[in-house]
Design a protein around this motif. Sequence first.
Motif, PDB file in Angstrom:
ATOM      1  N   VAL A  76       0.741  -1.242   0.078  1.00 54.48           N
ATOM      2  CA  VAL A  76       0.220  -0.070  -0.110  1.00 54.48           C
ATOM      3  C   VAL A  76       0.995   1.187   0.177  1.00 54.48           C
ATOM      4  CG1 VAL A  76      -1.781   1.396   1.387  1.00 54.48           C
ATOM      5  CG2 VAL A  76      -2.065  -1.148   0.885  1.00 54.48           C
ATOM      6  N   HIS A  77       1.874   1.302   0.812  1.00 53.55           N
ATOM      7  CA  HIS A  77       2.744   2.680   0.985  1.00 53.55           C
ATOM      8  C   HIS A  77       3.554   2.613  -0.654  1.00 53.55           C
ATOM      9  CE1 HIS A  77       2.237   3.967   4.974  1.00 53.55           C
ATOM     10  NE2 HIS A  77       2.493   2.733   5.354  1.00 53.55           N
ATOM     11  N   VAL A 209      -0.456   5.755  19.714  1.00 48.44           N
ATOM     12  CA  VAL A 209      -1.475   4.935  18.878  1.00 48.44           C
ATOM     13  C   VAL A 209      -2.739   5.750  18.774  1.00 48.44           C
ATOM     14  CG1 VAL A 209      -2.828   2.979  19.022  1.00 48.44           C
ATOM     15  CG2 VAL A 209      -0.462   2.811  19.454  1.00 48.44           C
ATOM     16  N   LYS A 210      -3.248   6.351  20.136  1.00 50.35           N
ATOM     17  CA  LYS A 210      -4.509   6.924  20.132  1.00 50.35           C
ATOM     18  C   LYS A 210      -4.591   8.265  19.302  1.00 50.35           C
ATOM     19  CE  LYS A 210      -5.673   5.206  24.788  1.00 50.35           C
ATOM     20  NZ  LYS A 210      -5.835   5.874  26.127  1.00 50.35           N
ATOM     21  N   LYS A 211      -3.265   8.934  18.922  1.00 51.75           N
ATOM     22  CA  LYS A 211      -3.741   9.862  18.140  1.00 51.75           C
ATOM     23  C   LYS A 211      -3.649   9.317  16.685  1.00 51.75           C
ATOM     24  CE  LYS A 211      -0.778  13.053  21.435  1.00 51.75           C
ATOM     25  NZ  LYS A 211       0.139  13.861  21.556  1.00 51.75           N
ATOM     26  N   ARG A 212      -2.738   8.526  16.329  1.00 53.47           N
ATOM     27  CA  ARG A 212      -2.567   8.023  14.835  1.00 53.47           C
ATOM     28  C   ARG A 212      -3.670   7.148  14.360  1.00 53.47           C
ATOM     29  NH1 ARG A 212       3.741   7.492  13.399  1.00 53.47           N
ATOM     30  NH2 ARG A 212       2.444   7.417  11.548  1.00 53.47           N
ATOM     31  N   VAL A 213      -4.430   6.388  15.198  1.00 59.89           N
ATOM     32  CA  VAL A 213      -5.382   5.525  14.712  1.00 59.89           C
ATOM     33  C   VAL A 213      -6.572   6.074  15.081  1.00 59.89           C
ATOM     34  CG1 VAL A 213      -6.103   3.037  14.932  1.00 59.89           C
ATOM     35  CG2 VAL A 213      -3.545   3.442  14.995  1.00 59.89           C
ATOM     36  N   VAL A 253     -14.636  -4.498   7.496  1.00 60.92           N
ATOM     37  CA  VAL A 253     -14.253  -3.137   8.144  1.00 60.92           C
ATOM     38  C   VAL A 253     -13.118  -2.685   7.070  1.00 60.92           C
ATOM     39  CG1 VAL A 253     -12.165  -4.138   9.452  1.00 60.92           C
ATOM     40  CG2 VAL A 253     -12.769  -1.894   9.946  1.00 60.92           C
ATOM     41  N   GLY A 254     -13.078  -1.579   6.618  1.00 60.68           N
ATOM     42  CA  GLY A 254     -12.242  -0.743   5.737  1.00 60.68           C
ATOM     43  C   GLY A 254     -11.223  -0.018   6.533  1.00 60.68           C
ATOM     44  N   VAL A 255      -9.975  -0.054   6.026  1.00 59.27           N
ATOM     45  CA  VAL A 255      -8.717   0.858   6.733  1.00 59.27           C
ATOM     46  C   VAL A 255      -8.038   1.339   5.779  1.00 59.27           C
ATOM     47  CG1 VAL A 255      -6.604   0.277   8.059  1.00 59.27           C
ATOM     48  CG2 VAL A 255      -8.657  -1.585   8.106  1.00 59.27           C
ATOM     49  N   GLN A 256      -7.987   2.860   5.922  1.00 59.27           N
ATOM     50  CA  GLN A 256      -7.053   3.598   5.255  1.00 59.27           C
ATOM     51  C   GLN A 256      -5.696   4.081   5.710  1.00 59.27           C
ATOM     52  OE1 GLN A 256      -7.885   8.224   4.782  1.00 59.27           O
ATOM     53  NE2 GLN A 256      -9.243   7.370   3.226  1.00 59.27           N
ATOM     54  N   VAL A 257      -4.883   3.852   4.889  1.00 58.05           N
ATOM     55  CA  VAL A 257      -3.473   4.059   5.468  1.00 58.05           C
ATOM     56  C   VAL A 257      -3.139   5.390   4.406  1.00 58.05           C
ATOM     57  CG1 VAL A 257      -1.040   3.160   5.072  1.00 58.05           C
ATOM     58  CG2 VAL A 257      -3.207   1.683   5.041  1.00 58.05           C
ATOM     59  N   ASN A 258      -2.704   6.262   5.669  1.00 57.92           N
ATOM     60  CA  ASN A 258      -2.440   7.551   5.237  1.00 57.92           C
ATOM     61  C   ASN A 258      -1.058   8.157   6.028  1.00 57.92           C
ATOM     62  OD1 ASN A 258      -3.437   8.463   7.767  1.00 57.92           O
ATOM     63  ND2 ASN A 258      -5.455   8.558   6.814  1.00 57.92           N
TER      64      ASN A 258
END
Length: 573
Positions: A76-77, A209-213, A253-258
């Motif tokens: 993905v990256h 983790v809590k900030k970035r997920v 579940v959908g996961v977006q990578v940014n």
Amino acid sequence: PPPPPPPLTADSIRSRLRWPREQNPRGGSGLPRFTPLQQELFAHLHSYRDVCFARQTLGNEAEVQAVYALHILNHVHTVRAQVLKHNEVLRHRAQAEQHQQQQQQEQQQQEQEESAKQQKQKGGKKQRAKQQAATPATPVLPPAPSKPRTGRAMIDDTDNDTGTEGDASQEFRDQGFTRPKVLVVAPYKHRAYTLVQEMIKLTCESADVKKRVKNLKRFEDEYGFDDSQVQHPHPNEEYRRVFAGNIDDSFRVGVQVNRSGLHLYCAFYHADIIIASPLGLRTIIGLEGDKKRDFDFMSSIEVLVLDQTDRFLMQNWEFVQHFMAHMNLTPTDMRDTDINRIKRWYLEGLAANFRQTVVLTSFLSAEINALFNRACSNYAGKVRLTADWEGSIGSVVPTVKQVFQRVQCAQAADAPECRFKFFVDEVLPELENPLIDQVLIFVPRYFDYVRLRNHFRKSQLNFAHICEYSPTSDVSRARSHFFHKRRRYLLYTERYHYHFRPTLRGAHHVVFYGLPEYAEFYAEMLNSISGDEAGATSSVLFTTYDALALERVVGTKNAQHLLAAEKRVHMFV
């Protein structure tokens, strides 16, 4: 056979991913640090061939999941970096074209001004000529030399070349019809939960983790489960490990990578990775004729991972065949798609040939083998990673005469009919011997179970029956009748044993109508035999098309002998 995978380098993994690396004495990124199993598996995954890894066990599931999580995030990256790079080139190209258009407009404006000036000068010359004709002649002097023009119209365009003129004809085919690039299919929510945890570890540090997920709390509430809350854990340790955590089998579940991290629960058409179960996909894909159905989100999948594929056999294999039939189809609706950037193989209907399919399983079955042979057509080739089997027959504790009978069958489609006829004509008459009682009949397939149950009812045999759809009260009654010898036969399905794993009591003879998919069930059935072991027997029916299941029970070498021997009956003690 396909060539060996290329060796891994420090650049095989994106530097953004937090995977442990070896120290590089020269500075820079070192080689990724793998276990021997991960080294072998990731090398094949990174070659983008179709991979069937048939050596998955309860002991190595964690490291296998970690390495395929690394692979899908790395993919993905890499795709995202390529798209962003091309976006930057296109942005510069658009700026250059805009600048060139501005120059052309300025040049045209200057030419128009000069043309108007020349016309004005010509009009002045005609007026002076009329005045001279009316006056006496005077000597004509040569005109003064005109000064050369130094305006912008004389500047060569090549002086303002931005270097993008050669790129103007280049096409950037770096996208698909839709955004999702990876689909991971898992049997239970717990497996999806551990996968997301691995992705989080690869993406960000524990403090961030809590900030970035995004939506992490919701995900943990819906997919997490505390095993310590179970008041009466199952006595079988293997069963507890298989069904650890949340075992809900309907999810997606959908996961977006940014750049900032991961966004959970994003819409499918904004996601990079989709994690779902076969049942979860079946409910959204629907059937032909349904008013509300959607499968366009699978049109541009480039990496498909089937995790713990063997457990799909214990759910509903038709759901797997259903979503595989809808993979990489041309979408019915175009959603914010730049047609000029779609890869050509999508437009030509060849997306399935450029999709990598990864099948992770504990063993190979006829269904899994057929799926890998027919539905995986990667142009880069395919590779199977298997191992020889020692056989679960060595785990049988009682001294039981174990008879293996080969059923003659011309083709695989005739196997159910040939097996049923052989059982009714050859096996059942022997079981009606008064000296044989308390017979447990193990049936792997539900449709075979229904057929035997109907035959037993028609023949008015004294039997009880248990399947995965039996209510708890009926199961308790059937087990009690069989244990207290009020019922002579007990029909028992493999899927029920897989999901509940009870300790059966009262059996003195065991008949395997077919070989179990999970070889350990063979030993568990024989180890449940009670009473005098001297008179206990076991009978196994198999065909030549059961070779994969046979080698898991008797071992690879013994299976080859049983399939090739002229005699059809073999006995182990």
